[in-house]
Design a protein around this motif. Sequence first.
Motif, PDB file in Angstrom:
ATOM      1  N   ARG A 171       0.829  -1.212   0.000  1.00  0.00           N
ATOM      2  CA  ARG A 171       0.000   0.000   0.000  1.00  0.00           C
ATOM      3  C   ARG A 171       0.861   1.258   0.000  1.00  0.00           C
ATOM      4  NH1 ARG A 171      -1.258   3.846   3.238  1.00  0.00           N
ATOM      5  NH2 ARG A 171      -0.134   2.917   4.996  1.00  0.00           N
ATOM      6  N   ILE A 172       1.860   1.289   0.870  1.00  0.00           N
ATOM      7  CA  ILE A 172       2.742   2.455   0.941  1.00  0.00           C
ATOM      8  C   ILE A 172       3.455   2.650  -0.391  1.00  0.00           C
ATOM      9  CG2 ILE A 172       4.810   3.378   2.047  1.00  0.00           C
ATOM     10  CD1 ILE A 172       3.889   1.919   4.622  1.00  0.00           C
ATOM     11  N   ASN A 173       3.921   1.542  -0.963  1.00  0.00           N
ATOM     12  CA  ASN A 173       4.614   1.615  -2.247  1.00  0.00           C
ATOM     13  C   ASN A 173       3.678   2.115  -3.345  1.00  0.00           C
ATOM     14  OD1 ASN A 173       7.128   0.646  -3.876  1.00  0.00           O
ATOM     15  ND2 ASN A 173       5.386  -0.214  -4.970  1.00  0.00           N
ATOM     16  N   TRP A 174       2.444   1.608  -3.351  1.00  0.00           N
ATOM     17  CA  TRP A 174       1.461   2.016  -4.362  1.00  0.00           C
ATOM     18  C   TRP A 174       1.196   3.519  -4.294  1.00  0.00           C
ATOM     19  CZ3 TRP A 174      -1.295   0.671  -8.529  1.00  0.00           C
ATOM     20  CH2 TRP A 174      -2.424   1.426  -8.817  1.00  0.00           C
ATOM     21  N   GLU A 175       0.956   4.027  -3.080  1.00  0.00           N
ATOM     22  CA  GLU A 175       0.647   5.440  -2.931  1.00  0.00           C
ATOM     23  C   GLU A 175       1.835   6.313  -3.326  1.00  0.00           C
ATOM     24  OE1 GLU A 175      -0.676   5.676   1.107  1.00  0.00           O
ATOM     25  OE2 GLU A 175      -2.696   4.936   0.632  1.00  0.00           O
ATOM     26  N   SER A 176       3.054   5.875  -3.000  1.00  0.00           N
ATOM     27  CA  SER A 176       4.247   6.629  -3.383  1.00  0.00           C
ATOM     28  C   SER A 176       4.414   6.623  -4.898  1.00  0.00           C
ATOM     29  CB  SER A 176       5.493   6.030  -2.714  1.00  0.00           C
ATOM     30  OG  SER A 176       5.395   6.086  -1.301  1.00  0.00           O
ATOM     31  N   ARG A 177       4.161   5.476  -5.521  1.00  0.00           N
ATOM     32  CA  ARG A 177       4.297   5.366  -6.968  1.00  0.00           C
ATOM     33  C   ARG A 177       3.270   6.240  -7.685  1.00  0.00           C
ATOM     34  NH1 ARG A 177       3.621  -0.484  -9.443  1.00  0.00           N
ATOM     35  NH2 ARG A 177       5.288  -0.893  -7.954  1.00  0.00           N
ATOM     36  N   GLU A 178       2.028   6.210  -7.205  1.00  0.00           N
ATOM     37  CA  GLU A 178       0.980   7.024  -7.819  1.00  0.00           C
ATOM     38  C   GLU A 178       1.291   8.513  -7.714  1.00  0.00           C
ATOM     39  OE1 GLU A 178      -2.475   6.081  -9.245  1.00  0.00           O
ATOM     40  OE2 GLU A 178      -0.818   4.802  -9.856  1.00  0.00           O
ATOM     41  N   ALA A 179       1.788   8.939  -6.543  1.00  0.00           N
ATOM     42  CA  ALA A 179       2.159  10.346  -6.362  1.00  0.00           C
ATOM     43  C   ALA A 179       3.301  10.731  -7.294  1.00  0.00           C
ATOM     44  CB  ALA A 179       2.547  10.596  -4.899  1.00  0.00           C
ATOM     45  N   ALA A 180       4.260   9.814  -7.487  1.00  0.00           N
ATOM     46  CA  ALA A 180       5.381  10.090  -8.385  1.00  0.00           C
ATOM     47  C   ALA A 180       4.898  10.241  -9.828  1.00  0.00           C
ATOM     48  CB  ALA A 180       6.414   8.974  -8.283  1.00  0.00           C
ATOM     49  N   VAL A 181       3.964   9.386 -10.260  1.00  0.00           N
ATOM     50  CA  VAL A 181       3.422   9.494 -11.615  1.00  0.00           C
ATOM     51  C   VAL A 181       2.716  10.830 -11.792  1.00  0.00           C
ATOM     52  CG1 VAL A 181       1.736   8.558 -13.242  1.00  0.00           C
ATOM     53  CG2 VAL A 181       3.197   7.000 -11.945  1.00  0.00           C
ATOM     54  N   ALA A 182       1.919  11.220 -10.792  1.00  0.00           N
ATOM     55  CA  ALA A 182       1.188  12.488 -10.890  1.00  0.00           C
ATOM     56  C   ALA A 182       2.141  13.673 -10.978  1.00  0.00           C
ATOM     57  CB  ALA A 182       0.255  12.642  -9.690  1.00  0.00           C
ATOM     58  N   GLY A 183       3.188  13.667 -10.127  1.00  0.00           N
ATOM     59  CA  GLY A 183       4.149  14.763 -10.159  1.00  0.00           C
ATOM     60  C   GLY A 183       4.900  14.828 -11.469  1.00  0.00           C
ATOM     61  N   CYS A 184       5.307  13.683 -11.968  1.00  0.00           N
ATOM     62  CA  CYS A 184       6.044  13.629 -13.232  1.00  0.00           C
ATOM     63  C   CYS A 184       5.182  14.129 -14.392  1.00  0.00           C
ATOM     64  CB  CYS A 184       6.516  12.204 -13.478  1.00  0.00           C
ATOM     65  SG  CYS A 184       7.333  11.936 -15.068  1.00  0.00           S
ATOM     66  N   MET A 185       3.942  13.687 -14.445  1.00  0.00           N
ATOM     67  CA  MET A 185       3.048  14.108 -15.526  1.00  0.00           C
ATOM     68  C   MET A 185       2.770  15.612 -15.449  1.00  0.00           C
ATOM     69  SD  MET A 185       2.446  11.584 -17.544  1.00  0.00           S
ATOM     70  CE  MET A 185       0.923  11.925 -18.434  1.00  0.00           C
ATOM     71  N   LYS A 186       2.664  16.146 -14.238  1.00  0.00           N
ATOM     72  CA  LYS A 186       2.463  17.592 -14.097  1.00  0.00           C
ATOM     73  C   LYS A 186       3.668  18.357 -14.625  1.00  0.00           C
ATOM     74  CE  LYS A 186       1.152  21.180 -10.811  1.00  0.00           C
ATOM     75  NZ  LYS A 186       0.735  21.498  -9.413  1.00  0.00           N
ATOM     76  N   ASP A 187       4.870  17.844 -14.326  1.00  0.00           N
ATOM     77  CA  ASP A 187       6.083  18.490 -14.827  1.00  0.00           C
ATOM     78  C   ASP A 187       6.121  18.501 -16.351  1.00  0.00           C
ATOM     79  OD1 ASP A 187       6.908  18.940 -12.243  1.00  0.00           O
ATOM     80  OD2 ASP A 187       8.271  17.211 -12.176  1.00  0.00           O
ATOM     81  N   ARG A 188       5.466  17.524 -16.965  1.00  0.00           N
ATOM     82  CA  ARG A 188       5.444  17.437 -18.428  1.00  0.00           C
ATOM     83  C   ARG A 188       4.209  18.102 -19.028  1.00  0.00           C
ATOM     84  NH1 ARG A 188       8.323  11.671 -19.989  1.00  0.00           N
ATOM     85  NH2 ARG A 188       9.866  11.705 -18.308  1.00  0.00           N
TER      86      ARG A 188
END
Length: 396
Positions: free
Chosen positions: A116-133
């Motif tokens: 669960r912790i890994n999933w939430e961290s991964r999802e947040a990373a995807v969101a941040g990366c996509m926002k940067d792009r």
Amino acid sequence: MAQRRALPSLQHHIGGSMRFRSIVLAAAVLPLAIGGCQQDRDLSEPPPATASDTPPVVLSAPETAAPPDPGSPATAGQASASIHTDVPEDFPLVPYWGAIRRGKQWVSNTVSEDVRINWESREAAVAGCMKDRGFLYYPRPWTTGSSAPDVEDRDYLAVPRLPASRAEVQASGYGVEPRPADRPEQTDENQAYIDSLTKSELSAYLIAMYGVDTTAQDHDPYNQPEELGGCLGDAERTYPDPAGAHADRDVLVRFGDLVTRVTMQTRHGRVFEQQEIISLNREWRQCMAKAGFAIDDLPEGRPWDGPIQAYVRAQMTSPSGDVAEAGEGDTSVPDDQTRLVGSDPERQIALRDFDCREKTDYLSRFMQVQRELEQAFVDANRKELDKMVALVDSLG
């Protein structure tokens, strides 16, 4: 040559429960004839609300059971029905099923939390990366997996449960089965966002997410690098699946084949292949026919013969006594002919089943055969079974 994999729909494999969660649903089959160009806009902001002919994507929610229908005949105060009968606690496989349950509970408590912790961290990373792009991505919430022990994780007889006395059977039959609850519907914010993109914006979005435009005409979905590119690939490499770190203590990983063989002792019909059970079911069926409830003959030795056939007949019988004959998947069958509702016709079938079990000494004879099979299995696999128990005991 590097291994390759297809990119069908941006799905994650997470955790020991072998469960998938889609991040972008069916991007490759989105309509491309969007046409035209929209005015310049900030794609990292939510799209304006517009009417759409595309139906919303429905996300699966955990299925829960609704309470029995209080309007159904004779449901008040009745026990829940079960197609299984619990075995006595001294059966040979009972302690090993206990170890399997404890092992799965440890996975549920320990591994699932890490996932669960890994999933939430991964999802947040995807969101941040996509926002940067320059794009918007809504992190998907974590939902619990299916690694926790459930009612199936125990030793049982493949014989429907009936009350101990004839008077109780006459009053309640097999019991009642809950009505499945409707699944709540939710719209997928990510899919709605994708639907708002033009063809060129969609191409750029997919390249940012995957590292490749999965809708391009020259895209080969079965000839892709082993590792994903784009924001999703970066997030997966930064937050790899943590379940593997616990594999040496996961009972379903370390002893998966053994657990399967334990399961097959009762779940997959080996007991029904025994000549004693074939003869027993023949006697029971003849008794039911004399009582006016003819049960269709099955090939001898086939799984789920005997009283289970009466249970299924009761499920298919309406409160008025009509028996459903629809084929598999036919949704036209009324609800009260797909589950037990506690009607009088159901109780009559259960009563005849009870009487025929009594006349054939059904449970006692069935248990004796299953006990012998389980003991033979334990004797042949004791060393491996004891290793499994030792592993589970070491988890604390």
